[in-house]
Design a protein around this motif. Structure first.
Motif, PDB file in Angstrom:
ATOM      1  N   HIS A 137       0.781  -1.245   0.000  1.00  0.00           N
ATOM      2  CA  HIS A 137       0.000   0.000   0.000  1.00  0.00           C
ATOM      3  C   HIS A 137       0.812   1.293   0.000  1.00  0.00           C
ATOM      4  CE1 HIS A 137      -0.234  -0.309   4.705  1.00  0.00           C
ATOM      5  NE2 HIS A 137       0.987  -0.434   4.247  1.00  0.00           N
ATOM      6  N   ASP A 173      -3.327  -2.910   8.428  1.00  0.00           N
ATOM      7  CA  ASP A 173      -1.872  -2.920   8.633  1.00  0.00           C
ATOM      8  C   ASP A 173      -1.531  -1.815   9.646  1.00  0.00           C
ATOM      9  OD1 ASP A 173       0.764  -3.746   6.645  1.00  0.00           O
ATOM     10  OD2 ASP A 173       1.002  -1.903   7.817  1.00  0.00           O
ATOM     11  N   VAL A 174      -0.494  -2.027  10.455  1.00  0.00           N
ATOM     12  CA  VAL A 174      -0.147  -1.048  11.500  1.00  0.00           C
ATOM     13  C   VAL A 174       0.369   0.271  10.894  1.00  0.00           C
ATOM     14  CG1 VAL A 174       2.267  -1.726  11.879  1.00  0.00           C
ATOM     15  CG2 VAL A 174       0.925  -0.854  13.800  1.00  0.00           C
ATOM     16  N   HIS A 175       0.739   0.236   9.605  1.00  0.00           N
ATOM     17  CA  HIS A 175       1.179   1.462   8.926  1.00  0.00           C
ATOM     18  C   HIS A 175       0.012   2.108   8.172  1.00  0.00           C
ATOM     19  CE1 HIS A 175       4.940  -0.938   9.423  1.00  0.00           C
ATOM     20  NE2 HIS A 175       5.375   0.244   9.832  1.00  0.00           N
ATOM     21  N   ASP A 259       1.281  -6.782  10.838  1.00  0.00           N
ATOM     22  CA  ASP A 259       2.415  -6.270  11.614  1.00  0.00           C
ATOM     23  C   ASP A 259       1.983  -5.579  12.901  1.00  0.00           C
ATOM     24  OD1 ASP A 259       1.314  -4.327  10.011  1.00  0.00           O
ATOM     25  OD2 ASP A 259       3.186  -3.716   9.058  1.00  0.00           O
ATOM     26  N   GLY A 297       2.032  -6.011   5.698  1.00  0.00           N
ATOM     27  CA  GLY A 297       3.104  -6.215   6.650  1.00  0.00           C
ATOM     28  C   GLY A 297       2.912  -7.483   7.464  1.00  0.00           C
ATOM     29  N   TYR A 299       6.167  -9.302   9.979  1.00  0.00           N
ATOM     30  CA  TYR A 299       7.602  -9.485   9.807  1.00  0.00           C
ATOM     31  C   TYR A 299       8.193 -10.653  10.572  1.00  0.00           C
ATOM     32  CZ  TYR A 299       6.693  -5.435   7.115  1.00  0.00           C
ATOM     33  OH  TYR A 299       6.161  -4.614   6.157  1.00  0.00           O
TER      34      TYR A 299
HETATM   35 ZN    ZN Z   1       2.914  -2.307   7.769  1.00  0.00          ZN
END
Ligand code: ZN
Ligand code: V1P
Ligand code: CA
Length: 373
Positions: A137, A173-175, A259, A297, A299
């Motif tokens: 994204h 996603d955490v971002h 993530d 994400g 990881y």
């Molecule tokens: Zn992320």
């Protein structure tokens, strides 16, 4: 003699797009090494593909990639080895997005997988289509960013828009899903993300963003460290559920980057468990629309594979799965020392800095903005 046309094939419960070639190309990379192959193998070993149509991702054509990306950027992906460092940097091809042999093929397969999954929904072949290698994204039209070389999310949404009127895009996603679709009132973008000074990518302040006719159709909910399952799920239910009711999408895209799992080695911010993602995906499915499920994400390869397997089991009505990883599983050693799906949640968690009632108030504010957009 002319009879009625033959019956259409019954839709499968799932179209599952994977790419053995992409997994091979990713095997030498520093980020997400082995994640694709571990996910596909675990999903398969839990028997979740038995009734699915499983497809190898076709590479997206140049024309398809140009649906979003600039011709010169695509040329840079193909011929990065002939560019000076300065020109590489101008295309984002450094640091987080260092170029590597096979980069263009990698990008074309990433996009092609999400396009094939979108295509399956457009054709009515399934109500659920999955491409775990998607969800990139952050890639811009002419620039790689945040491990993303090609924005398969935007490309897939563009494809969906040719068959469906309105698309709801939910990004857990955490971002912040910063380069997603911001220009159309036919696409409602909702991102939950961590926001803190210095945390990547630094965009996504609380409020309704979007530009031009899309103004008000990008709802950003920034959250603090330590987020637990309950406030996360309350926010998804209130914000995305409320938005779905108001917006009435014809199809839903879920970027299910994991993530935000507790102890994620890169983000290390939220304290979610695999169950939270399964429940969030179930909520997205409960709106009753075809669902395109993408990765993002995540990881720790084993935690991501275990979580995505649990998400799929939930959506297929096969949850809960036996917690012990199957004894014959090829990557069993990667799930030690517990060798279970749920091991990721078993360690001590930091405190949640989010106040549940403040989060819900923020969701209500965003919904009010959407209703007046
Ligand atoms: Zn992320
Ligand atoms: O923080 C940055 C850099 C610092 N620069 C000025 C930007 N980059 C992050 C990128 C995170 C990308 C997330 C992608 C996704 O949303 C979707 C697939 O999950 C970054 C981080 C970090 N901790 O935020 N890069 C790296 N860590 C990194 C770690 C090891 C090797 C190379 C990069
Ligand atoms: Ca997000």
């Amino acid at each position: 003699e002319r009879g009625p046309p033959p019956a259409l094939p019954a839709p499968r419960p799932l179209v599952y797009v994977r790419s053995d070639r992409l997994a091979q190309l990713s095997a030498g990379l520093p980020i997400n090494r082995d994640r694709s192959v571990m996910t596909d193998t675990l999903v398969e070993d839990y028997g979740l593909l038995q009734d699915a149509a499983v497809r190898q991702a076709p590479p997206a054509s140049l024309e398809q990639l140009q649906g979003y990306h600039s011709r010169e950027y695509l040329a840079a992906l193909a011929h990065w080895d002939k560019l000076s460092e300065r020109r590489r940097a101008a295309y984002g091809l450094e640091d987080d997005c260092a170029p590597f042999p096979g980069l263009y093929e990698h990008a074309a397969l990433t996009a092609g997988g999400s396009l094939a999954a979108a295509e399956a929904l457009c054709a009515g072949e399934a109500r659920l289509a999955v491409h775990w290698d998607g969800g990139r994204h952050h890639a811009g039209k002419g620039k790689a960013a945040g491990f993303c070389y090609v924005n398969d999310v935007v490309l897939a949404i563009l494809r969906l828009l040719s068959s469906f009127r309105r698309v709801l895009y939910l990004d857990v996603d955490v971002h912040h899903g910063d380069a997603a679709f911001l220009l159309s009132p036919r696409v409602l973008t909702i991102s939950l993300h961590k926001a803190a000074p210095g945390f990547y990518p630094g965009t996504g302040a609380l409020g309704a963003g979007g530009e031009g006719t899309g103004r008000g159709f990008a709802l950003n909910l920034p959250l603090g460290d330590g987020l637990r399952d309950n406030p996360f799920l309350q926010a998804v239910a209130a914000l995305a559920g409320g938005a779905a009711a108001a917006f009435q999408p014809d199809v839903v895209v879920l970027q299910c980057g994991v993530d935000g799992l507790a102890h994620d080695p890169l983000a290390g911010s939220w304290s979610l468990t695999p169950a939270a993602y399964a429940r969030a995906a179930e909520l997205a499915a409960s709106w009753g629309r075809p669902l395109l499920l993408l990765g993002g994400g995540g990881y720790c390869a084993a935690a991501a594979a275990a979580t995505w397997t649990g998400v799929l089991a939930q959506l297929l009505g096969k949850a809960p799965l036996p917690d012990d990883i199957p004894a014959e599983h090829e990557y069993l050693d990667r799930y030690g020392p517990s060798y279970t799906l749920s091991a990721v949640i078993k360690r001590l968690l930091p405190p949640d800095t989010n106040d549940a009632s403040a989060v819900l108030a923020a969701c209500e504010g965003l919904l009010a903005e959407l209703r007046s957009a």
